[in-house]
Design an enzyme around this catalytic site. Structure first.
Site, mmCIF file in Angstrom:
data_model
loop_
_atom_site.group_PDB
_atom_site.id
_atom_site.type_symbol
_atom_site.label_atom_id
_atom_site.label_comp_id
_atom_site.label_asym_id
_atom_site.label_seq_id
_atom_site.Cartn_x
_atom_site.Cartn_y
_atom_site.Cartn_z
ATOM 1 N N ASP A 201 -20.248 76.843 25.029
ATOM 2 C CA ASP A 201 -21.644 76.627 24.639
ATOM 3 C C ASP A 201 -21.888 75.249 24.038
ATOM 4 O O ASP A 201 -23.044 74.856 23.860
ATOM 5 C CB ASP A 201 -22.063 77.688 23.606
ATOM 6 N N ASP B 23 -21.774 80.548 20.558
ATOM 7 C CA ASP B 23 -20.636 80.730 19.652
ATOM 8 C C ASP B 23 -19.328 80.171 20.181
ATOM 9 O O ASP B 23 -18.358 80.100 19.430
ATOM 10 C CB ASP B 23 -20.437 82.212 19.343
ATOM 11 N N ASP C 231 -27.256 82.683 24.021
ATOM 12 C CA ASP C 231 -26.053 83.106 24.725
ATOM 13 C C ASP C 231 -25.893 84.614 24.521
ATOM 14 O O ASP C 231 -26.470 85.185 23.596
ATOM 15 C CB ASP C 231 -24.853 82.344 24.163
#
Length: 631
Positions: free
Chosen positions: A509, A505, A310
């Site tokens: 996600d 995080d 990410d």
């Protein structure tokens, strides 16, 4: 409780088996063989009884292991008069069980240290006095006193001038850290400086340390696929042992050869090496601030060949920082920042808070503003040390100046522009942007070194921002403007090429973390959804901590496999020698004891794994989305 009872029972059985063996040898020394046989059998009996009970309980759970071989060898040795061999096997088996428990306890030491640090109470300021209260009574906003030597009970922020904390149990950092006023404090840290006040920001159940404790307890209950695979292989080994012992007896007519074969096969490195090595790996990773949720996750981590990263909050810090200040008049950059930060103290907007944090990090003392008026989402107007100050968006500020200013600087992808006016005159712009984490390029290079073949960047941000962030970095593919569902699809697509790890995080996600072979959540205090969905949690908010975790997982798995292959190989060779009459039962028992001790000691090498420290690059901290010239 069961583990404590079993550990104490192991000690008792070892003592009885040792007493029986030594007592029988003493009787034999004085020439009374019948008495020696009796004493040896008395030493074997409690061990064999406990072993039979363990086998019955295992069979009721549907588990078949190599304890059966140990029971067969002791029974056969006593049946055919090899009482000394039976006594040695009894001591070997009980001693092996004790040694395994000791080794696992040693292997869990870092995780046990985490659990043992849980505080039970805290000192709370209330009505001008201090009260010691249970942690469950602490509420967000409570003012707590953290005494020297105390473990911080809940997450919070420093209310005093500074705090000196030891975070080594959580992050592996050996040196204490010094935190100033309003800095966040992670629960589980130890105060190694003067007492300080702290404002609680979370209840105890929602704090970082409570989450870590839950994760550690879950990790300690887990079993790895490799351990279950060892159980399946143990059935094959059991069959081979019984067949080889039967053939040796049938072909030679000598039952003692069968006894020798059974003795050499008891117990087996399959049931000793794997759990010890993997648990040692879990513990070693925890020492470096990488909490792996059990042996299953550790084994999966060791096999990872692809990575999906990410962007915001993972590859980047996730927090805007000042990257440039452009004065428009005589006001110098430091004075501009001081005016803007003083006024922004009253705003909760993330950009305003970033400006305040940057000013405090530079050691600035910020005056208290007055005559304040905030227009949410637009800006703030007020007086700072007698000057009228306006800070906010360019249009908001320009509408309130009497002397025009230049146009806003070119807005780079991913950057935010804040305008400032002082006493009716346009003063300039402050440019903020999210920044790459330090050592990003070295981190990616480290992943390649550890065998990760494909590295992808996945973000919901715009394509232009993602491309700028990835510029010059070693990504195989960059995917932008992804929804959470599309991130899941990307992970599933990559899994076709091999085991995939996903690092994220935030709440968005969590689905992708759950879909990956290994999900990694950034920071134990991150979104609860991502931490729960993840298999690995980085206790400190640093991406490069993943490198030692990955290296430890790979080496621990290698040590486990190495122990199994060598141990089983030596056992099979010993069984063949016994079948051909080259080893008598007593010699076979001693040989197997040596093999088992060697296997456990080899598995404990996982506790001494020293991963290569991740490198750093000089340009690793350049802002994400902002060219180097603007910094």
């Amino acid at each position: 409780m069961y583990g404590v009872i079993r550990s104490r029972l192991n000690v008792v059985l070892v003592a009885l088996a040792l007493a029986g063996l030594l007592g029988g040898l003493a009787a034999l020394w004085f020439g009374t063989r019948p008495l020696a046989d009796t004493v040896w059998m008395l030493g074997v009996a409690p061990v064999l009884l406990a072993l039979v009970v363990e086998i019955v309980l295992s069979l009721r759970r549907g588990e078949v292991g190599l304890d059966i071989v140990a029971a067969l060898s002791m029974s056969a040795a006593m049946l055919f008069g090899e009482t000394l061999a039976a006594a040695i096997v009894a001591l070997m088996y009980s001693g092996g069980s004790f040694l395994e428990s000791f080794a696992e306890g040693r292997a869990r030491r870092e995780m046990s240290d985490l659990l043992s640090r849980v505080p039970r109470s805290a000192m709370r300021h209330r009505n001008g006095a201090l009260d010691e209260v249970p942690l469950e009574e602490i509420e967000p906003g409570d003012l707590l006193l953290i005494r020297q030597g105390d473990v911080v009970p809940v997450d919070g922020t420093v209310a005093g001038s500074q705090a000196v904390l030891d975070q080594s149990a959580l992050t592996g950092e050996s040196l204490p850290v010094r935190l100033g006023r309003d800095h966040e404090v992670m629960s589980g840290s130890s105060n190694v400086g003067e007492p300080f006040d702290m404002v609680a920001s979370h209840r105890v159940g929602d704090s970082t340390y409570a989450g870590i404790v839950r994760l550690v307890e879950a990790a300690q209950r887990s079993r790895a696929p490799m351990a279950r695979l060892a159980d399946r292989y143990s059935l094959l080994f059991l069959l081979v042992t019984v067949v080889l012992a039967g053939l040796a007896w049938w072909l030679t007519g000598d039952p003692i050869r069968a006894v020798a074969v059974l003795v050499v096969a008891t117990p087996c490195p399959l049931i000793l090496a794997v759990p010890v090595a993997l648990v040692a790996g879990l513990s070693r990773a925890a020492h470096f601030g990488v909490l792996i949720k059990g042996a299953k996750a550790l084994e999966a981590l060791a096999r990872v060949r692809g990575l999906v990263l990410d962007k915001t909050g993972t590859l980047t810090d996730g927090r805007p920082r000042i990257v440039a200040i452009h004065p428009a008049g005589d006001l110098d950059p430091a004075r501009m920042l001081g005016f803007a930060a003083a006024l922004d103290q009253v705003s909760k907007h993330p950009i305003a808070q970033a400006i305040v944090a940057d000013a405090r990090a530079r050691g600035m003392t910020l005056p208290i503003p007055d005559n304040l008026r905030e227009i949410p989402g637009e800006g703030v107007i007020g007086h700072v040390e007698g000057h009228e100050v306006v800070v906010g968006g360019t249009a908001f500020v320009m509408a309130r100046v009497t002397a025009g200013g230049p146009a806003a600087p070119v807005r780079e992808d991913g950057a935010a522009v804040v305008a400032l006016a002082v006493d009716g005159r346009f003063a300039g712009h402050i440019l903020l942007a999210d920044t790459l984490r330090e050592g990003t390029a070295a981190f990616l290079a480290g992943l390649r070194r550890l065998g990760v073949k494909r590295i992808l960047l996945a973000t919901g941000d715009r394509q232009a921002v993602a491309a700028h962030v990835a510029d010059g970095l070693d990504f195989d593919r960059v995917r932008a403007e992804l929804s959470p569902e599309e991130k899941v699809g990307l992970v599933l697509e990559e899994r076709r090429s091999g085991p995939v790890m996903m690092v994220g995080d935030g709440v968005n996600d969590a689905p992708a973390l759950a879909a990956a072979d290994v999900g990694v959540a950034m920071g134990a205090r991150g979104a609860a959804a991502s931490a729960e969905a993840a298999d690995v949690v980085l206790l400190v908010d640093r991406l490069d901590r993943l490198l030692p975790g990955l290296e430890i997982a790979q080496r621990a798995r290698h040590i486990a496999l190495e122990s199994v292959v060598v141990g089983i190989g030596l056992s099979v060779l010993g069984m063949i020698a016994a079948a051909f009459g080259y080893l008598v039962p007593v010699q076979g028992a001693v040989l197997q004891e040596v093999i088992d001790v060697a296997v456990i000691l080899n598995a404990l090498r996982a506790l001494r794994i020293r991963p290569t420290a991740p490198g750093e690059t000089a340009d690793a901290s350049r802002p994400a989305g902002v060219p180097e010239a603007a910094v």
